[in-house]
Design a protein around this motif. Structure first.
Motif, PDB file in Angstrom:
ATOM      1  N   PHE A  16       0.844  -1.202   0.000  1.00  0.00           N
ATOM      2  CA  PHE A  16       0.000   0.000   0.000  1.00  0.00           C
ATOM      3  C   PHE A  16       0.870   1.239   0.000  1.00  0.00           C
ATOM      4  N   ASP A  17       0.352   2.299  -0.588  1.00  0.00           N
ATOM      5  CA  ASP A  17       0.938   3.612  -0.383  1.00  0.00           C
ATOM      6  C   ASP A  17       0.142   4.289   0.706  1.00  0.00           C
ATOM      7  N   VAL A  18       0.840   4.802   1.705  1.00  0.00           N
ATOM      8  CA  VAL A  18       0.130   5.501   2.775  1.00  0.00           C
ATOM      9  C   VAL A  18       0.792   6.858   2.994  1.00  0.00           C
ATOM     10  N   ARG A  42       0.152   5.976  14.639  1.00  0.00           N
ATOM     11  CA  ARG A  42      -1.256   6.201  14.952  1.00  0.00           C
ATOM     12  C   ARG A  42      -2.046   6.526  13.682  1.00  0.00           C
ATOM     13  N   ARG A  43      -1.499   7.447  12.865  1.00  0.00           N
ATOM     14  CA  ARG A  43      -2.169   7.838  11.620  1.00  0.00           C
ATOM     15  C   ARG A  43      -2.263   6.643  10.671  1.00  0.00           C
ATOM     16  N   LEU A  44      -1.187   5.865  10.639  1.00  0.00           N
ATOM     17  CA  LEU A  44      -1.153   4.696   9.744  1.00  0.00           C
ATOM     18  C   LEU A  44      -2.288   3.731  10.085  1.00  0.00           C
ATOM     19  N   PHE A  50      -9.462  -3.496  10.234  1.00  0.00           N
ATOM     20  CA  PHE A  50      -8.042  -3.830  10.084  1.00  0.00           C
ATOM     21  C   PHE A  50      -7.201  -3.132  11.166  1.00  0.00           C
ATOM     22  N   GLY A  51      -7.622  -1.907  11.498  1.00  0.00           N
ATOM     23  CA  GLY A  51      -6.880  -1.154  12.517  1.00  0.00           C
ATOM     24  C   GLY A  51      -6.838  -1.900  13.837  1.00  0.00           C
ATOM     25  N   ASP A  52      -7.988  -2.400  14.239  1.00  0.00           N
ATOM     26  CA  ASP A  52      -8.080  -3.144  15.492  1.00  0.00           C
ATOM     27  C   ASP A  52      -7.231  -4.413  15.421  1.00  0.00           C
ATOM     28  N   TYR A  53      -7.293  -5.061  14.257  1.00  0.00           N
ATOM     29  CA  TYR A  53      -6.501  -6.277  14.072  1.00  0.00           C
ATOM     30  C   TYR A  53      -5.005  -5.971  14.208  1.00  0.00           C
ATOM     31  N   ILE A  54      -4.590  -4.866  13.584  1.00  0.00           N
ATOM     32  CA  ILE A  54      -3.169  -4.487  13.661  1.00  0.00           C
ATOM     33  C   ILE A  54      -2.767  -4.265  15.114  1.00  0.00           C
ATOM     34  N   GLU A  55      -3.636  -3.545  15.836  1.00  0.00           N
ATOM     35  CA  GLU A  55      -3.263  -3.248  17.224  1.00  0.00           C
ATOM     36  C   GLU A  55      -3.159  -4.513  18.069  1.00  0.00           C
ATOM     37  N   ARG A  56      -4.013  -5.476  17.770  1.00  0.00           N
ATOM     38  CA  ARG A  56      -3.999  -6.698  18.579  1.00  0.00           C
ATOM     39  C   ARG A  56      -2.913  -7.678  18.157  1.00  0.00           C
ATOM     40  N   ARG A  57      -2.711  -7.766  16.866  1.00  0.00           N
ATOM     41  CA  ARG A  57      -1.938  -8.898  16.371  1.00  0.00           C
ATOM     42  C   ARG A  57      -0.617  -8.559  15.687  1.00  0.00           C
ATOM     43  N   ALA A  80       5.514   6.625  17.082  1.00  0.00           N
ATOM     44  CA  ALA A  80       6.667   6.378  16.216  1.00  0.00           C
ATOM     45  C   ALA A  80       6.440   7.039  14.853  1.00  0.00           C
ATOM     46  N   GLU A  81       7.462   7.707  14.357  1.00  0.00           N
ATOM     47  CA  GLU A  81       7.300   8.514  13.144  1.00  0.00           C
ATOM     48  C   GLU A  81       7.648   7.733  11.884  1.00  0.00           C
ATOM     49  N   LEU A  82       6.922   8.065  10.820  1.00  0.00           N
ATOM     50  CA  LEU A  82       7.185   7.463   9.519  1.00  0.00           C
ATOM     51  C   LEU A  82       7.646   8.574   8.575  1.00  0.00           C
ATOM     52  N   GLY A  83       8.794   8.400   7.974  1.00  0.00           N
ATOM     53  CA  GLY A  83       9.265   9.374   6.989  1.00  0.00           C
ATOM     54  C   GLY A  83       8.683   9.045   5.628  1.00  0.00           C
ATOM     55  N   PRO A  84       8.824   9.998   4.659  1.00  0.00           N
ATOM     56  CA  PRO A  84       8.276   9.750   3.319  1.00  0.00           C
ATOM     57  C   PRO A  84       8.895   8.519   2.649  1.00  0.00           C
ATOM     58  N   ASP A  85      10.146   8.217   2.981  1.00  0.00           N
ATOM     59  CA  ASP A  85      10.800   7.076   2.343  1.00  0.00           C
ATOM     60  C   ASP A  85      10.958   5.892   3.295  1.00  0.00           C
TER      61      ASP A  85
END
Lengths: 759, 79, 162
Positions: free
Chosen positions: B18-20, B26-28, B39-46, B62-67
């Motif tokens: 995916f492109d995000v 948190r935003r991701l 899916f968000g809940d699944y990510i947090e749990r699993r 935690a920060e995500l940079g453009p690259d």
């Protein structure tokens, strides 16, 4: 955080001081789970299913309840019938309903030894008598324990509501395959097409137990005010609190868990078995209830790890480049879903940079005790298959086992097969450490063989709390929420001493109960020295800042004119040339006048735990008469980041090796035709003893410190159990001249292989 | 952003890359949950999130940079 | 069943306790006398965590009945340190980091002391076979064996000097 690491010299970290809790443990004073007693205490005991799979038709407890001296009897009816819900207790999520039903069977007994009722009585003898008076009517069902038999379409189904996850289309019939997961990259067919040489084999392992010497034990006291105290031996007091609260529908605030010393866990004490039962019995009786498992119960009803089937197919070019890897993992989960096959999948190929790879993992329920975590859960099993296959590949290519691993080994900057890019790793240095060790070139005699294997484990970080408090004489207390399972009090005290500038013997580490320190995830995942260590360092730094501020007040200078050197505040203000350094003791003596007690508590969620790599080298000698395998020499090199207390890091490595050798050579769950365990004792479940092992040479590779940790520490406790299964098996292969693919390599198996060859 | 392995793909219709635009974990999670409800809940749990090779179990900040290289991998426990 | 009165000597001191005929010495030590240094790891004599010395002989206290202790001399881990001083074996276990969880440690120390009283200069193999009745799941035995060898060497030196 690099300020601490950049110090020219560390005073304490990297030294080998005597552990602060040592004298308690060599004098017999240390109190483990079964060493507590309370006035008026009852004895709690469990009635267990004699059947591997049975419907519970009825349980009649009336006679037991009527027996003089019996104060409480509980069954599943005394516990809330919970919905299927994931619960986080600070580590990998578990299913609450499964957890509850594993503590006390509801409707069905799913393995021999599954608890069906529990009693509390005034003595052990009365409790035993009461157990015999509980009448349970079972309808015995067909059972299945072997992992592939459980996967078969006509296998007896354990859970009517279990449908395989991870397959399309969604299945319409229940199955023992709880989940299928896939991982990989590239194009497998293309990869095998590029290969000049292909090896393919099927490897199997048996369920093995963590084998901690201390059986599970606890005391629960449920007061008439609803306040509950639990003393127990576990890997995490907060885990016990959360699970007990959920299973019994209590408030966490009403449960206080006081951790005892823990006599080994290795992952097996990361869940609850006794505690919810003891609370329920105490609630019903109004008295404290003590429960201690027998060794038989530990084997039959607590966590082994999976028995498994591992299928590996590898393709390589003539020059040794591995072009394709196809791995299939089938892991027993025991009575409820949740084998460690996910971690087994991710670690299986983690040492290798392979362009085309596929890993398929099956999580399979079976009529055996629900597996519990066991040191690098899942990884030793998949590594056994993969490292054996790489050994075969090297033989086929005529390559040295280190050369083939150097050729394909991962380095920092390479994307791991499980996804992300690896960084700050020292796998190649670890290979080099073995290559340059004298062991690698010692000549072998007849019937002797040498085996090498590598291993990987992630390690985790996560949530931890630490408090640092300065006493009025300038000494310090370091409190954490992590049970000390192998010497972590020493490393906590050392890291605090390093930051504070105190001698180690002036820092007293304590393991606090759930009411006395902030939440901490359990002691496991090789996380304590890393994550809790970070909390300790942060708390100590806060204290140092506070001490500097107090010194500034005493000198009447701005706080930025105070430095901290060698455990003392130093005045940098040129206008105060007469200000002599103030020791912690001097500042502590004025604490009341400068703002009150000097204390700091830090809670954090440590990110970026560095993975660890290990390379092990093992020499064996086989007695062709008896089939007995003697381990002659063992050398283990490990990427440890930075060893805080090297002796205890070596100890982790040596202990992991010993467990791995036991797994490889002798340990296994043996079931009879009715699915009953035949060897639930240390006489027949054969863990290594002192005379089974040589000295184990542990090499600490410290070339890739973890940049996230103030001193560079990585987790070290789990990696060392990953390579030994294959290191031993490869050595046996070398000695015998033939490959045995089924663990354990016990004397009967070796003899049978020799006999078959002679024919 | 990439999902490593098959876990969680049931939410994304099998998609794994995916492109995000998110700049934090948190935003991701919120962005993915918008696209794939649940899916968000699944990510947090699993799931754990590996950012540039460093594994973050569940840290919103935690920060995500453009690259940044971002992988979702199954959450890891231990013994 | 009524309890029996047992008169014995524990760590040099005259001691009395009551025990049911079926009670093990281990349970009597732990529950009647509060000496919890000896541990129950298996209850079947396989792990050695309950090791004590009875009339000079190393035994698993889980395999001996408490009434059998009548008139005997029992030594446990609690009697190993003399006053404020650790026994050399205890000191060497600490220096060599020969324990991790510490649960098996009392049994190992009692067994190792019994060995050194018989053989003050055991080699590595003799130590390994003597201690084969004591299970340790944490250490891989390496540091335990080294600690025993080092303690033996120090005790020999002290003996020569005196």
């Amino acid at each position: 955080m690099t300020d601490v690491m950049d110090r020219p010299a560390l005073r304490v970290v990297g030294e080998r001081p005597i552990r602060p809790d040592g004298v308690d443990k060599v004098t017999g004073r240390a109190q483990f789970g079964a060493d507590f007693n309370l006035p008026g205490m009852l004895v709690g005991k469990i009635k267990r299913s004699p059947h591997a799979h049975a419907k519970i038709v009825s349980i009649d407890t009336r006679k037991a309840k009527a027996l003089a001296g019996v104060k409480a009897v509980v069954t599943a009816a005394d516990f809330p019938d919970l919905a299927s819900e994931e619960v986080e207790a600070g580590e990998a999520a578990g299913n609450l309903r499964d957890l509850s039903m594993n503590c006390m069977a509801r409707d069905k007994a799913l393995y021999e030894g599954h608890a069906v009722a529990a009693v509390a009585a005034t003595s052990a003898a009365v409790a035993d008598e009461a157990l015999a008076l509980i009448e349970v009517v079972y309808e015995v069902l067909p059972h299945v324990i072997d992992v592939e038999a459980a996967m078969a379409p006509d296998a007896p189904v354990l859970h009517e509501g279990l449908f395989t996850k991870g397959v399309e289309p969604k299945p319409t019939a229940p199955s023992n395959i709880a989940a299928v997961n896939k991982l990989g990259r590239g194009d497998l067919a293309e990869g095998f097409a590029q290969a000049d040489v292909i090896v393919e084999a099927r490897y199997t392992t048996k369920a093995v137990h963590q084998g901690y010497i201390e059986p599970h034990a606890c005391i629960a006291q449920y007061g008439q005010d609803g306040q509950c105290l639990v003393w127990c031996s576990s890997q995490g007091q907060f885990m016990v609190r959360t699970y007990c609260a959920k299973i019994l529908d209590l408030e966490a605030a009403d449960i206080r868990v006081i951790p005892s010393e823990i006599g080994g866990g290795f992952g097996g004490k990361t869940t609850v078995y006794l505690e919810p039962l003891a609370i329920a019995l105490s609630r019903q009786s109004g008295f404290p209830v003590k429960m201690v498992m027998t060794r038989d119960e530990v084997f039959r009803a607590t966590g082994p790890t999976s028995g498994a089937v591992v299928e590996v197919k590898l393709g390589a070019k003539r020059d040794g480049t591995i072009t394709a890897a196809d791995v299939v993992l089938k892991y027993q989960a025991g009575a409820f879903p949740g084998s460690p096959v996910g971690a087994g999948s991710m670690t299986a190929l983690a040492c290798y940079d392979i362009a085309n790879a596929a890993i398929t993992g099956y999580d399979v329920v079976t009529n055996s005790p629900k597996v519990a975590a066991y040191r690098a859960p899942g990884a030793p099993i998949s590594a056994f298959g993969m490292e054996s296959a790489v050994d075969e590949l090297a033989r086929k290519l005529g390559m040295d086992p280190i050369a083939i691993r150097e050729k394909n080994g991962v380095v920092s900057g390479v994307k791991a097969v499980y996804g992300p890019t690896l960084r700050d790793i020292a796998y190649k240095d670890t290979l080099e450490a073995i290559k340059s060790h004298p062991h690698y070139s010692i000549p072998l005699g007849p019937n002797q063989g040498r085996g090498l294997a590598a291993g990987f484990w992630f390690n985790i970080g996560g949530e931890s709390t630490a408090a640092v408090r300065i006493n009025d004489d300038g000494s310090a207390v370091v409190a954490t929420g992590n049970p000390d399972i192998g010497g972590s009090r020493a490393s906590m005290a050392m890291m605090a001493a390093e930051v504070l500038g105190l001698p180690i013997d002036q820092v007293r580490p304590v393991v606090a109960d759930t009411a006395s320190i902030g939440f901490s995830m359990l002691t496991g995942g090789s996380r304590v020295t890393f994550a809790t260590g970070m909390a300790v360092v942060e708390a100590a730094k806060k204290v140092v800042e506070d001490l500097k501020q107090r010194a500034a007040q005493m000198w009447e200078v701005p706080a930025d004119k105070v430095a901290w050197e060698n455990g003392a505040a130093v005045c940098l203000d040129p206008e105060k040339p007469a200000a002599k350094p103030l020791s912690i003791a001097a500042i502590a003596a004025r604490a009341g006048r400068t703002g009150g007690p000097i204390t700091a508590e830090v809670g954090l969620n440590a990110q970026g735990a560095g993975p660890g790599f290990a390379v092990h080298l093992c020499d064996v000698e086989i007695d062709p008469e008896t089939g007995h395998v003697t381990v002659l020499r063992y050398t283990a090199a490990q990427d440890v980041g930075k060893a805080i207390h090297p002796s205890y890091v070596e100890g982790q490595i040596q202990g992991g090796v010993a467990q791995g050798v036991g797994w490889a050579l002798n340990e296994e769950y043996i079931f009879d035709a009715e699915g009953r365990m035949e060897n639930p004792g240390f006489l027949d479940y054969r863990v290594p003893v002192a005379s089974d092992l040589p000295m184990i040479d542990a090499i600490l590779v410290e070339t890739a410190p973890n940049p996230r940790h103030p001193f560079g520490a990585k987790g070290v406790g789990e990696v060392p159990i990953v390579p030994p299964l294959a290191a031993v098996a490869n050595a046996v292969r070398d000695a015998l001249g033939l490959r045995l693919t089924d663990l354990p390599l016990s004397p009967p198996r070796i003899r049978a292989a020799l006999d078959a060859r002679a024919k | 952003m990439v999902i490593a392995g098959s876990n969680g793909r049931e939410f994304t219709g099998g998609l794994s890359e995916f492109d995000v635009g998110a700049t934090t974990v948190r935003r991701l999670i919120l962005e993915l949950d918008d696209r794939y409800p649940g899916f968000g809940d699944y990510i947090e749990r699993r799931m754990a999130i590996a950012i540039d090779g460093e594994i973050h179990q569940d840290s919103y900040g935690a920060e995500l940079g453009p690259d940044s290289e971002v992988y979702l991998i199954p959450k890891i426990g231990g013994g | 069943m009524s309890k029996q009165h047992v008169t014995t000597t524990v760590n040099g001191d005259p001691t009395e306790f009551l025990a049911a005929p079926g009670t093990t010495l281990l349970d009597a030590l732990r529950d009647e006398l509060g000496l919890t240094g000896a541990k129950e790891g298996c209850g079947s004599g396989d792990c050695g965590a309950c090791s004590v010395v009875v009339d000079g002989r190393l035994v698993c206290s889980c395999l001996m009945l408490a009434p059998e202790a009548e008139g005997r001399r029992i030594e446990t881990i609690e009697g190993m340190a003399q006053g404020g001083r650790l026994h050399p074996l205890q000191q060497k276990f600490l220096e060599h980091a020969a324990l991790q969880c510490g649960f098996c440690t009392p049994g190992f120390l009692v067994a190792a002391k019994a060995l050194l009283e018989r053989n003050p200069d055991p080699d590595e193999t003799e130590i390994r076979y003597w201690l084969a009745g004591n299970l340790c799941r944490c250490t891989g035995y390496d540091k335990i064996v080294r600690a025993v060898m080092d303690a033996a060497a120090e005790m020999r030196q002290v003996r020569r000097a005196s």
